[in-house]
Write an enzyme that holds these catalytic residues in place. Structure first.
Site, short mmCIF file in Angstrom:
data_model
loop_
_atom_site.label_atom_id
_atom_site.label_comp_id
_atom_site.label_asym_id
_atom_site.label_seq_id
_atom_site.Cartn_x
_atom_site.Cartn_y
_atom_site.Cartn_z
N SER A 8 -12.06 -2.12 -4.90
CA SER A 8 -12.77 -1.68 -3.82
C SER A 8 -14.17 -1.40 -4.15
CB SER A 8 -12.12 -0.43 -3.42
OG SER A 8 -10.77 -0.56 -2.84
N ARG A 55 0.71 -1.24 0.09
CA ARG A 55 0.21 -0.14 -0.05
C ARG A 55 0.95 1.31 -0.13
NH1 ARG A 55 -2.63 3.48 3.62
NH2 ARG A 55 -4.80 4.11 2.81
N LYS A 101 -7.01 6.94 5.77
CA LYS A 101 -7.13 7.61 4.74
C LYS A 101 -7.01 9.18 5.13
CE LYS A 101 -10.24 4.68 1.81
NZ LYS A 101 -9.01 4.68 0.83
#
Length: 226
Positions: free
Chosen positions: A123, A54, A152
């Site tokens: 997603s 990520r 986030k």
């Protein structure tokens, strides 16, 4: 693909998404000052099923270097290695696949670029998004944020959709669903009971004092809920 089996070239094939009970997303700035490779190694030893590169906020060259290290550490295991967002980076580090968000390139582009054997995830937070991704050829869905998440940027945060939405999506698509967002060993059970094949986490493992023990706790919670 089949879990833990050797392919025709003698290499171990990654577990398919239907067998992913625990899925780690790396993020160094949420790893208590530790390197993502160290976190990944501990998780692999503890039985993690899939690892995603990520690393939001890190430039492409740094992500590439980390991706090569993670590819080396997952090679020879049945742990699936996935790259977040970037189809080009997934190809460059020889990942098993890519995970795409709703604002990334389409699932069909990833399939065209990475080939039929690549694992392509997408997603989704609504039934409409989920069915569109499945129809486009996604292999699995990352559904959430289930309980909300602080991983986030503030502008991108959403309230959790809850296990009931996971249930609706899992019932609407023929591909595996992985719950993500605010999940840990204490609240994973309702997500799995709602129909998720497994759960994906960041801080529940990366920020834990003992990432290996946290991985085992999460695996146990998912197994108990199944």
């Amino acid at each position: 693909m089949s879990s833990g089996t050797s392919g025709s070239n003698g290499t171990v094939e990654p577990k398919p998404p239907a067998e992913w009970r625990t899925y780690l997303l790396t993020q160094r700035n949420r790893s208590a000052g530790r390197e993502s490779t160290a976190i990944a190694e501990a998780a692999i030893e503890a039985g993690i099923d899939a690892i995603q590169l990520r690393e939001k906020g890190v430039d492409a060259r740094q992500r590439y270097r980390l991706g090569r290290r993670l590819r080396d550490r997952t090679a020879g295991t049945d742990v699936a290695f996935i790259v977040n967002d970037r189809i080009d980076l997934a190809a460059a580090v020889d990942a098993d696949g890519v995970h795409l968000g709703q604002s990334d390139l389409p699932v069909g582009v990833a399939r065209e670029r990475l080939g039929p054997s690549a694992i392509v995830g997408c997603s989704a937070s609504t039934v409409a998004e989920a069915t569109a991704a499945a129809e486009a050829g996604a292999d699995y869905l990352g559904v959430g944020a289930v309980y909300g998440s602080d991983s986030k940027a503030v502008a991108d945060r959403k309230d959790g959709i809850g296990p009931e939405r996971v249930r609706e999506i899992a019932a609407a698509v023929p591909i595996p669903v992985v719950g993500i967002g605010g999940i840990d060993a204490d609240n994973a059970a309702p997500v799995v009971a709602a129909g998720a094949a497994g759960v994906a986490v960041i801080s529940a493992i990366t920020a834990a004092e003992d990432p290996g023990a946290a991985t085992r706790d999460l695996r146990e919670a998912v197994a108990d809920a199944r």
